[in-house]
Design a protein around this motif. Sequence first.
Motif, PDB file in Angstrom:
ATOM      1  N   GLY A  80       0.808  -1.211   0.000  1.00  0.00           N
ATOM      2  CA  GLY A  80       0.000   0.000   0.000  1.00  0.00           C
ATOM      3  C   GLY A  80       0.841   1.259   0.000  1.00  0.00           C
ATOM      4  N   ALA A 133      -4.942   1.725   2.520  1.00  0.00           N
ATOM      5  CA  ALA A 133      -5.810   1.503   1.366  1.00  0.00           C
ATOM      6  C   ALA A 133      -6.766   2.686   1.185  1.00  0.00           C
ATOM      7  CB  ALA A 133      -6.592   0.204   1.540  1.00  0.00           C
ATOM      8  N   ASN A 136      -4.888   5.581  -0.252  1.00  0.00           N
ATOM      9  CA  ASN A 136      -4.677   5.415  -1.691  1.00  0.00           C
ATOM     10  C   ASN A 136      -5.938   5.703  -2.499  1.00  0.00           C
ATOM     11  OD1 ASN A 136      -2.028   4.694  -1.253  1.00  0.00           O
ATOM     12  ND2 ASN A 136      -2.378   2.496  -1.458  1.00  0.00           N
ATOM     13  N   ASN A 222      -6.895  -1.826  -4.188  1.00  0.00           N
ATOM     14  CA  ASN A 222      -6.928  -1.170  -2.886  1.00  0.00           C
ATOM     15  C   ASN A 222      -8.173  -1.538  -2.079  1.00  0.00           C
ATOM     16  OD1 ASN A 222      -4.602   0.916  -2.401  1.00  0.00           O
ATOM     17  ND2 ASN A 222      -5.057   1.001  -4.587  1.00  0.00           N
TER      18      ASN A 222
END
Length: 244
Positions: A80, A133, A136, A222
Amino acid sequence: MNRRPDGSGRRPAWPRPLLPAAVALVLILALTGTEAQAHAVTQGDKGYIQEITGVHLMPFVYLGAKHMMTGYDHILFLFGVIFFLYRPRHIGLYVSLFALGHSTTMLLGVLFDTNVSSYLIDAIIGLSVVYKALDNLGAYRRWFGVQPDTRAATLVFGLFHGLGLATKIREYELSPDGLIPNLLAFNVGVEIGQLLALATILIAMGYWRRTASFRRHAYTANVAMMSAGFLLIGHQLTGWAVAT
């Protein structure tokens, strides 16, 4: 189109999630988690460590590298962290911050015999995967209108990852004879394992980023990573509840 806060690249335009692929990846991670605990101490390794005393640098380097390479929670977090990092200096900065964090608490946690529940620490490690995650995916900007400091978050979560390592090292019941040299050797092994895992991820990411599927599936990857993080949290909290 928004840039990453560190200027390391542009976010792709997110497509709708590809649920079948996400579910498949999450199931794979879930099955992996049920078969082997992250950073579990194998009986063979534990028996060997309990039988030896004194300084044994190379065995501890090996154990440290093995510990990191089999730690899917750390590998998920690293995945990540570098997902949208393209420049080597950015990758080096974030990986160094993570290494600084987990090296510090790993060493201090063992030396000061920190009595922390491994279940709760591993649940926080699962939370770090969820956090990254969501970062992102740009969730914090959409939800709260702010972008957290990604460098500070990487360092802080690195501290928790180090505590997780410390709780596992304490399971080895290390002899006090040669403890500090052996711990330093173990830490060197952890860094070697991290570099090997990072190199593998970067090679795979390098090929993936050159394909059209990266833009199509980045969102899905993600979401799957976030789901795996929630599974890790639930698994560890269940273990904590049963143990208490």
